[in-house]
Design an enzyme around this catalytic site. Structure first.
Site, PDB file in Angstrom:
ATOM      1  N   ALA A  47     -12.878  15.981  19.450  1.00 32.18           N
ATOM      2  CA  ALA A  47     -13.035  15.466  20.810  1.00 32.18           C
ATOM      3  C   ALA A  47     -12.169  13.930  20.955  1.00 32.18           C
ATOM      4  O   ALA A  47     -11.341  13.843  21.773  1.00 32.18           O
ATOM      5  CB  ALA A  47     -14.204  15.288  21.487  1.00 32.18           C
ATOM      6  N   ARG A  76      -8.990  27.223  12.406  1.00 29.04           N
ATOM      7  CA  ARG A  76     -10.004  26.697  12.992  1.00 29.04           C
ATOM      8  C   ARG A  76      -9.743  25.740  14.331  1.00 29.04           C
ATOM      9  O   ARG A  76      -8.563  25.643  14.618  1.00 29.04           O
ATOM     10  CB  ARG A  76     -10.962  25.602  11.996  1.00 29.04           C
ATOM     11  CG  ARG A  76     -11.339  26.186  10.508  1.00 29.04           C
ATOM     12  CD  ARG A  76     -11.768  25.198   9.771  1.00 29.04           C
ATOM     13  NE  ARG A  76     -11.947  26.018   8.292  1.00 29.04           N
ATOM     14  CZ  ARG A  76     -12.414  25.405   7.234  1.00 29.04           C
ATOM     15  NH1 ARG A  76     -12.296  24.038   7.267  1.00 29.04           N
ATOM     16  NH2 ARG A  76     -12.656  25.995   6.069  1.00 29.04           N
ATOM     17  N   ASP A 108     -17.962  10.906  11.445  1.00 29.38           N
ATOM     18  CA  ASP A 108     -18.391  10.146  10.596  1.00 29.38           C
ATOM     19  C   ASP A 108     -18.896  10.401   9.122  1.00 29.38           C
ATOM     20  O   ASP A 108     -18.508   9.955   8.483  1.00 29.38           O
ATOM     21  CB  ASP A 108     -19.545   9.306  11.306  1.00 29.38           C
ATOM     22  CG  ASP A 108     -18.993   8.444  12.484  1.00 29.38           C
ATOM     23  OD1 ASP A 108     -17.980   8.262  12.600  1.00 29.38           O
ATOM     24  OD2 ASP A 108     -20.004   8.401  13.339  1.00 29.38           O
ATOM     25  N   HIS A 132     -14.078   3.980  14.621  1.00 32.93           N
ATOM     26  CA  HIS A 132     -15.751   3.351  14.487  1.00 32.93           C
ATOM     27  C   HIS A 132     -15.638   2.973  12.960  1.00 32.93           C
ATOM     28  O   HIS A 132     -15.211   3.374  12.281  1.00 32.93           O
ATOM     29  CB  HIS A 132     -16.373   4.713  14.409  1.00 32.93           C
ATOM     30  CG  HIS A 132     -17.831   4.278  14.678  1.00 32.93           C
ATOM     31  ND1 HIS A 132     -18.607   2.983  14.822  1.00 32.93           N
ATOM     32  CD2 HIS A 132     -18.980   4.810  13.765  1.00 32.93           C
ATOM     33  CE1 HIS A 132     -19.969   2.921  14.784  1.00 32.93           C
ATOM     34  NE2 HIS A 132     -20.418   4.131  13.865  1.00 32.93           N
ATOM     35  N   GLU A 221     -25.651   3.471  21.573  1.00 31.67           N
ATOM     36  CA  GLU A 221     -25.666   4.942  21.706  1.00 31.67           C
ATOM     37  C   GLU A 221     -27.113   5.236  21.489  1.00 31.67           C
ATOM     38  O   GLU A 221     -27.289   6.185  22.089  1.00 31.67           O
ATOM     39  CB  GLU A 221     -24.805   5.464  20.616  1.00 31.67           C
ATOM     40  CG  GLU A 221     -24.871   5.227  19.106  1.00 31.67           C
ATOM     41  CD  GLU A 221     -23.577   5.552  18.188  1.00 31.67           C
ATOM     42  OE1 GLU A 221     -22.481   5.673  19.034  1.00 31.67           O
ATOM     43  OE2 GLU A 221     -23.879   5.754  17.248  1.00 31.67           O
ATOM     44  N   GLU A 389     -21.161  -1.928  25.464  1.00 28.87           N
ATOM     45  CA  GLU A 389     -22.056  -1.034  24.695  1.00 28.87           C
ATOM     46  C   GLU A 389     -23.336  -0.618  25.411  1.00 28.87           C
ATOM     47  O   GLU A 389     -23.753   0.180  24.964  1.00 28.87           O
ATOM     48  CB  GLU A 389     -22.283  -1.673  23.146  1.00 28.87           C
ATOM     49  CG  GLU A 389     -21.197  -1.961  22.455  1.00 28.87           C
ATOM     50  CD  GLU A 389     -20.510  -0.822  21.877  1.00 28.87           C
ATOM     51  OE1 GLU A 389     -21.038   0.648  22.088  1.00 28.87           O
ATOM     52  OE2 GLU A 389     -19.625  -1.040  21.236  1.00 28.87           O
ATOM     53  N   GLU A 393     -20.790   1.321  29.310  1.00 25.90           N
ATOM     54  CA  GLU A 393     -20.497   3.061  28.652  1.00 25.90           C
ATOM     55  C   GLU A 393     -21.722   3.953  29.408  1.00 25.90           C
ATOM     56  O   GLU A 393     -21.191   5.144  29.268  1.00 25.90           O
ATOM     57  CB  GLU A 393     -20.723   2.857  27.162  1.00 25.90           C
ATOM     58  CG  GLU A 393     -20.124   4.153  26.691  1.00 25.90           C
ATOM     59  CD  GLU A 393     -19.914   3.791  25.138  1.00 25.90           C
ATOM     60  OE1 GLU A 393     -19.695   4.980  24.446  1.00 25.90           O
ATOM     61  OE2 GLU A 393     -20.124   2.741  24.459  1.00 25.90           O
TER      62      GLU A 393
END
Length: 489
Positions: A47, A76, A108, A132, A221, A389, A393
């Site tokens: 993404a 893939r 990650d 990140h 998040e 944050e 968002e």
């Protein structure tokens, strides 16, 4: 490898947590010039990888994708994403040695393996970019000293990075240069050009640090951005069905309600969101949000403490090593919830009805945004970073729920965000059990009364508390720079 943040003395921990400079639009006057003519190779085409690459190519940059040989041979999804969009694709060995910049946009959990494989192929003096900083901060990855290490972190899922760019806007972005890896002093200019290429400069860019981005990102998040939206979705739907609301209507009110409610939040903060309610409903939403904050504050603090200490990262990486046993079981359980499995009604719901019949959802948003902001700033994260944050968002995450409910949200967020979302959700729902017993359909599923009469003094007091919360003050300043923001709903 050791947790980088935990190796720093307290003085440097506080120093890096406190890096936060809102950058004036004039600082991006040269646009992508610093990266024009450079070979930029993206590793990973999920993404974030695909959508950042599309934006960068549309901004005039030379983009290609390096994938594992097995991903290419087996065609893939990452290979199909890249080739079907007309990008050049090659193996690490074919593309990395000539790259001026390598963008690591893999999940990650793959960072350590990917960087260990890629780094020997990188040419001397090249740049490695992250979106990140988990691999650097929490895993303690050591990068070759001749390599410049930067971070350009759009504050939303990859799908929204693309959608906002196509609208002529962008998403707020944090940029940083790793202090251990800036041998030529060029990292900041490269990060600025990268942010311009993805459209972030049109929404606002904060110069941050790897440490500040990671600690604030993990907190946002887990709590308001994903965790509380998931908890609120399931609890709100279940309560409506319990109170006799038609399930298809209940599912639609939740699925599209978050997006509609938080669209008001995006344009005018909590003040504007609350102003969409009638006066009696506003006072009730305020009362509910204050009760929710009191109940959830210890949980928010626990998440922040576990993030700062590294405990969260340690337990999550243990789950990685255990083949994602917890993550996969939580994902399956989410897919089996009644909200996920109920087909929505085809009957229309007006924009205002989403507010009038979802006072509880408004209260969830207000309480979650304020708690996340308060908890982050108390831990030393600067207000501007905490705002991005938490409040800004939230609408971008809500947009993903509108597409395919919680499945879509958890599909497009990072694996780290998904794990933290489930962790919060499973702890939060039991905490709210007694609170939800008192909830009736007048705050979720039906309109909160028909009149608009309230006590003037009470309304003035409530309005004053809403408008003078610190997240509203910093938000008003940051939103004033977002002159190109586009309406979605």
């Amino acid at each position: 490898m050791a947790n980088y943040f935990n190796t720093l003395p307290l003085r440097l921990q506080l120093q890096q947590l406190g890096v936060c400079e809102f950058m004036d639009r004039s600082e991006f006057s040269e646009g992508v010039k610093k990266l024009l003519g450079k070979k930029i190779v993206i590793v990973g085409c999920g993404a974030q990888g695909l959508n950042q690459g599309l934006n960068m190519r549309d901004s005039g940059l030379d983009i290609s994708y390096a994938l594992r040989e097995s991903a290419i041979k087996e065609q893939r999804p990452s290979y199909k994403n890249a080739t079907e969009n007309g990008f050049k694709v090659g193996t690490y060995e074919e593309l990395i040695p000539t790259a001026d910049m390598v963008c690591n946009l893999t999940p990650d959990k793959q960072h350590s393996s990917v960087i260990s494989t890629v780094m020997p192929h990188m040419k001397e003096g090249s740049t490695l970019s992250y979106s990140h900083g988990f691999n650097i901060v929490e895993e303690g990855m050591q990068i070759r000293k001749d390599i410049t290490v930067i971070m350009v972190a759009p504050k939303c899922p990859g799908s929204e990075v693309r959608e906002e760019y196509k609208r002529g806007f962008g998403v707020p972005t944090l940029i940083a240069v790793h202090p251990e890896n800036d041998p030529k002093g060029e990292g900041l200019e490269q990060a600025k050009a990268y942010a311009a290429a993805t459209g972030g400069h049109r929404a606002g860019v904060l110069r941050s640090s790897f440490v500040a981005e990671v600690k604030s990102d993990l907190m946002g998040e887990q709590t308001i951005l994903c965790g509380l939206l998931q908890t609120g979705s399931i609890l709100s739907f279940d309560k409506m069905v319990e109170k006799g609301i038609e399930p298809g209507y209940a599912a639609k009110l939740v699925q599209y309600g978050w997006e509609t409610i938080t669209e008001a939040l995006k344009h005018g903060g909590i003040t504007n969101m609350m102003d969409r309610l009638s006066n009696p409903a506003k006072i009730e939403a305020f009362r509910l949000s204050e009760e929710l904050k009191e109940i959830m504050q210890p949980l928010f603090c626990k998440h922040m403490d576990d993030i700062m200490s590294g405990h969260f990262s340690k337990t999550m990486m243990e789950d990685w090593a255990n083949d994602d046993k917890n993550l996969l079981s939580w994902r399956k359980a989410t897919g089996e919830t009644a909200f996920e499995k109920t087909e929505i009604t085809s009957e229309p719901i007006s924009e205002q009805e989403y507010f009038d019949n979802a006072v509880l959802m408004v209260a969830f948003v207000k309480s979650g945004v304020e708690l996340a902001f308060e908890t982050m700033t108390e831990a030393g994260i600067i207000a501007e970073s905490a705002y991005y944050e938490s409040l800004h968002e939230t609408p971008l995450i809500a947009n993903t729920i509108a597409r395919k409910k919680l499945f879509e949200m958890n599909r497009v967020i990072s694996d780290t965000a998904e794990y933290g979302c489930y962790l919060f959700d499973h702890a939060c729902k039991p905490l709210l059990a007694d609170f939800m017993k008192k909830i009736d359909s007048n705050v979720i599923g039906k309109s909160f009364g028909s009149g608009n009469a309230v006590d003037n003094r009470e309304l003035i007091k409530v309005n004053d508390q809403i408008r003078n919360h610190p997240v509203e003050k910093v938000g008003a300043f940051l939103r004033s720079s977002m002159t190109e923001m586009k309406k979605i709903v």
